[in-house]
Scaffold this active site. Structure first.
Site, mmCIF file in Angstrom:
data_model
loop_
_atom_site.group_PDB
_atom_site.id
_atom_site.type_symbol
_atom_site.label_atom_id
_atom_site.label_comp_id
_atom_site.label_asym_id
_atom_site.label_seq_id
_atom_site.Cartn_x
_atom_site.Cartn_y
_atom_site.Cartn_z
ATOM 1 N N ASP A 21 75.483 42.988 34.236
ATOM 2 C CA ASP A 21 74.277 43.610 33.679
ATOM 3 C C ASP A 21 73.885 42.977 32.337
ATOM 4 O O ASP A 21 74.739 42.493 31.606
ATOM 5 C CB ASP A 21 74.535 45.124 33.501
ATOM 6 C CG ASP A 21 73.235 45.899 33.328
ATOM 7 O OD1 ASP A 21 72.163 45.369 33.685
ATOM 8 O OD2 ASP A 21 73.297 47.040 32.837
ATOM 9 N N ASN A 69 67.290 48.261 42.961
ATOM 10 C CA ASN A 69 66.604 47.108 42.362
ATOM 11 C C ASN A 69 65.358 46.688 43.163
ATOM 12 O O ASN A 69 64.484 45.992 42.640
ATOM 13 C CB ASN A 69 67.546 45.906 42.208
ATOM 14 C CG ASN A 69 68.601 46.073 41.128
ATOM 15 O OD1 ASN A 69 69.702 45.519 41.214
ATOM 16 N ND2 ASN A 69 68.300 46.827 40.070
HETATM 17 C C1 IPE Z 1 73.123 47.583 38.230
HETATM 18 O O1 IPE Z 1 72.336 47.192 37.156
HETATM 19 C C2 IPE Z 1 72.842 46.721 39.425
HETATM 20 C C3 IPE Z 1 73.299 45.340 39.322
HETATM 21 C C4 IPE Z 1 74.002 44.824 38.346
HETATM 22 C C5 IPE Z 1 72.958 44.500 40.438
HETATM 23 P P1 IPE Z 1 70.952 47.901 36.825
HETATM 24 O O2 IPE Z 1 70.441 47.254 35.609
HETATM 25 O O3 IPE Z 1 70.086 47.883 38.014
HETATM 26 O O4 IPE Z 1 71.424 49.402 36.555
HETATM 27 P P2 IPE Z 1 70.733 50.553 35.723
HETATM 28 O O5 IPE Z 1 69.345 50.707 36.248
HETATM 29 O O6 IPE Z 1 70.727 50.138 34.293
HETATM 30 O O7 IPE Z 1 71.594 51.761 35.953
HETATM 31 C C1 IPE Z 2 71.415 42.530 35.781
HETATM 32 O O1 IPE Z 2 70.605 42.352 34.672
HETATM 33 C C2 IPE Z 2 70.916 41.794 36.998
HETATM 34 C C3 IPE Z 2 70.349 42.645 38.065
HETATM 35 C C4 IPE Z 2 70.335 43.949 38.054
HETATM 36 C C5 IPE Z 2 69.773 41.984 39.199
HETATM 37 P P1 IPE Z 2 69.312 43.240 34.447
HETATM 38 O O2 IPE Z 2 68.156 42.576 35.105
HETATM 39 O O3 IPE Z 2 69.554 44.645 34.859
HETATM 40 O O4 IPE Z 2 69.148 43.152 32.862
HETATM 41 P P2 IPE Z 2 68.823 44.326 31.846
HETATM 42 O O5 IPE Z 2 69.813 45.420 32.123
HETATM 43 O O6 IPE Z 2 67.425 44.744 32.108
HETATM 44 O O7 IPE Z 2 69.025 43.727 30.498
HETATM 45 MG MG MG Z 3 70.322 46.266 33.920
#
Ligand code: IPE
Ligand code: IPE
Ligand code: MG
Length: 246
Positions: A21, A69
């Site tokens: 993340d 997502n």
């Molecule tokens: C969790 O991250 C999903 C992945 C790392 C693929 P998100 O960024 O989607 O999670 P939330 O929304 O902060 O809980």
């Molecule tokens: C994790 O990084 C990757 C996926 C969930 C695909 P994020 O895209 O959630 O990045 P932040 O949490 O918005 O910084």
């Molecule tokens: Mg995230």
């Protein structure tokens, strides 16, 4: 002493799972678009896979795309999907070089056909590798997975292949997408968020949780070693008393 030197080989987790993340925030801090962060997260994936394989970890599961997502802006979803195809294509050599087999869990049928095909080809091409399995969680969520398992079990009961008394934790585990994979002993989440976001809820019943403020594109081999050293200092009691497990 480096983190790596502090790792005890006899207490190595067999399975490490990572919630990757912080890509979006990493890009934002640099005044770039979110996809720039996703692209820069690929190096971290390579580092995590190589270091886990070198250590002797048997399974590394990476949360790459959740069911939730799909609700992100269309442009980000599309960009992530094309990054996925190109990464699988490019990194196949890394998998061969490190004797790593690729696996995937999640609602794979919901992926765009081109990605589904690229993924299945890579899984087939690397199936003979023995050192480590790299498991990608794609279009994955525990709610989806557990609901799917319950539906399959209900169908077997309805077909007369099972009776309700046959249902126990072991049977449920065998209907999850992780049926051939041991439960993770260590779950890592980057980016300073303290939540699980629908990841491996059943399988992490007794996993040790490790949270780091590092954003995923900054995650390097040393960060994985540090997490493992932290894990190895913990006493895993599984409901027993400390005296019982000593
Ligand atoms: C969790 O991250 C999903 C992945 C790392 C693929 P998100 O960024 O989607 O999670 P939330 O929304 O902060 O809980
Ligand atoms: C994790 O990084 C990757 C996926 C969930 C695909 P994020 O895209 O959630 O990045 P932040 O949490 O918005 O910084
Ligand atoms: Mg995230």
């Amino acid at each position: 002493m480096s983190w790596k030197d502090q790792i005890k080989q006899d207490k190595l987790p067999r399975h490490i799972a990572i919630i990757m993340d912080g890509n979006g925030r990493w890009a934002k801090r640099r005044g770039k678009l979110r996809i720039f962060g996703h692209r820069n997260g690929v190096k971290s994936v390579r580092e995590a896979a190589e270091s886990a394989a070198e250590l002797g970890v048997e399974f590394l599961t990476l949360y790459a795309f959740s069911t939730e997502n799909w609700s992100r802006p269309r442009s980000e979803v599309n960009a992530l999907m094309s990054l996925l195809v190109s990464t699988i294509h490019k990194e196949i050599k890394t998998l061969h070089d490190n004797d790593i087999s690729l696996k995937a869990i999640g609602d794979l049928q919901s992926l765009p056909p081109a990605i589904y095909k690229e993924l299945q080809d890579a899984i087939k091409e690397t199936a003979h590798h023995k050192r480590m399995s790299l498991v990608l969680a794609l279009s994955y969520s525990s709610h989806w997975e557990i609901t799917d398992a319950v539906r399959k079990i209900a169908q077997k009961v309805s077909d007369g292949k099972l009776v309700p008394e046959d249902i126990n934790a072991d049977l449920l585990s065998k209907h999850l997408t992780t049926r051939d994979i041991p439960d993770p002993e260590l779950l890592i989440r980057t980016s300073g968020e303290f939540r699980i976001s629908n990841f491996l809820l059943w399988q992490i019943a007794y996993a040790e949780l490790y949270f780091t403020n590092k954003l995923w594109p900054d995650f390097r081999k040393e960060d994985l070693y540090e997490a493992i050293v932290d894990y190895q200092k913990r006493e895993r009691r599984f409901g027993k008393t400390s005296d019982q497990v000593k």
